[in-house]
Design a protein around this motif. Sequence first.
Motif, short mmCIF file in Angstrom:
data_model
loop_
_atom_site.label_atom_id
_atom_site.label_comp_id
_atom_site.label_asym_id
_atom_site.label_seq_id
_atom_site.Cartn_x
_atom_site.Cartn_y
_atom_site.Cartn_z
N ALA A 192 0.47 8.06 4.24
CA ALA A 192 1.73 8.29 3.53
C ALA A 192 2.85 8.46 4.54
O ALA A 192 2.77 9.31 5.43
N THR A 193 3.87 7.62 4.40
CA THR A 193 5.04 7.68 5.27
C THR A 193 6.17 8.40 4.54
O THR A 193 6.58 7.99 3.45
N PHE A 194 6.65 9.48 5.16
CA PHE A 194 7.72 10.30 4.58
C PHE A 194 9.01 10.02 5.35
O PHE A 194 9.05 10.18 6.56
N ILE A 195 10.06 9.61 4.62
CA ILE A 195 11.36 9.32 5.23
C ILE A 195 12.42 10.07 4.42
O ILE A 195 12.68 9.71 3.27
N ARG A 196 13.00 11.11 5.00
CA ARG A 196 13.97 11.95 4.27
C ARG A 196 13.45 12.27 2.87
O ARG A 196 14.17 12.19 1.87
N PRO A 209 4.60 4.14 -0.01
CA PRO A 209 3.37 3.36 0.18
C PRO A 209 3.64 1.89 0.50
O PRO A 209 2.78 1.21 1.03
N GLU A 210 4.84 1.43 0.22
CA GLU A 210 5.17 0.02 0.46
C GLU A 210 5.32 -0.31 1.94
O GLU A 210 5.27 -1.48 2.32
N VAL A 211 5.47 0.70 2.80
CA VAL A 211 5.62 0.42 4.24
C VAL A 211 4.31 0.62 5.01
O VAL A 211 4.27 0.36 6.21
N ASP A 212 3.27 1.06 4.33
CA ASP A 212 1.98 1.26 4.98
C ASP A 212 1.06 0.07 4.73
O ASP A 212 1.26 -0.70 3.79
N GLU A 213 0.04 -0.08 5.57
CA GLU A 213 -0.88 -1.21 5.46
C GLU A 213 -1.67 -1.21 4.17
O GLU A 213 -1.90 -2.25 3.57
N SER A 214 -2.10 -0.07 3.73
CA SER A 214 -2.95 0.02 2.55
C SER A 214 -2.21 -0.42 1.29
O SER A 214 -1.01 -0.16 1.13
N ASP A 215 -2.93 -1.08 0.41
CA ASP A 215 -2.34 -1.46 -0.88
C ASP A 215 -2.96 -0.66 -2.02
O ASP A 215 -2.81 -0.99 -3.19
N SER A 216 -3.67 0.43 -1.69
CA SER A 216 -4.42 1.18 -2.70
C SER A 216 -3.54 1.78 -3.79
O SER A 216 -3.91 1.76 -4.97
N ILE A 217 -2.37 2.29 -3.45
CA ILE A 217 -1.52 2.90 -4.47
C ILE A 217 -0.90 1.83 -5.37
O ILE A 217 -0.84 1.99 -6.59
N HIS A 218 -0.48 0.72 -4.80
CA HIS A 218 0.05 -0.36 -5.64
C HIS A 218 -1.05 -0.96 -6.53
O HIS A 218 -0.79 -1.29 -7.69
#
Length: 190
Positions: free
Chosen positions: A131-135, A171-180
Amino acid sequence: MVLIGVLALQGDFAEHKAKLASLGAQTIEIRQLKDLEKPLDGLVLPGGESTVQGKLLADLGLLEPLRERIQHGLPVLATCAGLILLAENVENQAKRYLGTLPVTVKRNAYGRQLGSFTSLLDFADLGQVAATFIRAPYISEVEDEVEILSKHQGKIVAARYRNQIGLSFHPEVDESDSIHSYFLKICQTK
């Protein structure tokens, strides 16, 4: 094939479109009222700047039609700013936008953009996800019927209420597509 509308007024909508397309979904950019004429199977509200997105939704006459669609069961995946758009309440902010997700959100809870980070989270039935957190915001309160999907350091960062999934992270910026993939399964069974 499912058709997913991706709000494309501002923010990281292109990354969501790419992730969904890689999973075989068809996407359409939602930029104006006529874009809602298509028979959507789902909707993505991307990260970006919630204040700008909320103002544009109102100015373009999209706020009420989207709210009605969501209230009538259209599956929605909302990330970061999208979560703020969905939330019934936002701490220290009187303005609310769609207000369909019965949670309270704290904006910019993880600091400034320079304080962005990635963490592994336990996520509902998916196991661990990056999980990438940005602001990022976090969810400070949930109503009883809201399912908590994930927490980071004791703070709620993912929740589901009926057809709505709200995430603090991207989740759109991470490699995994599990959440989508998880979201598309919801769209296919609606």
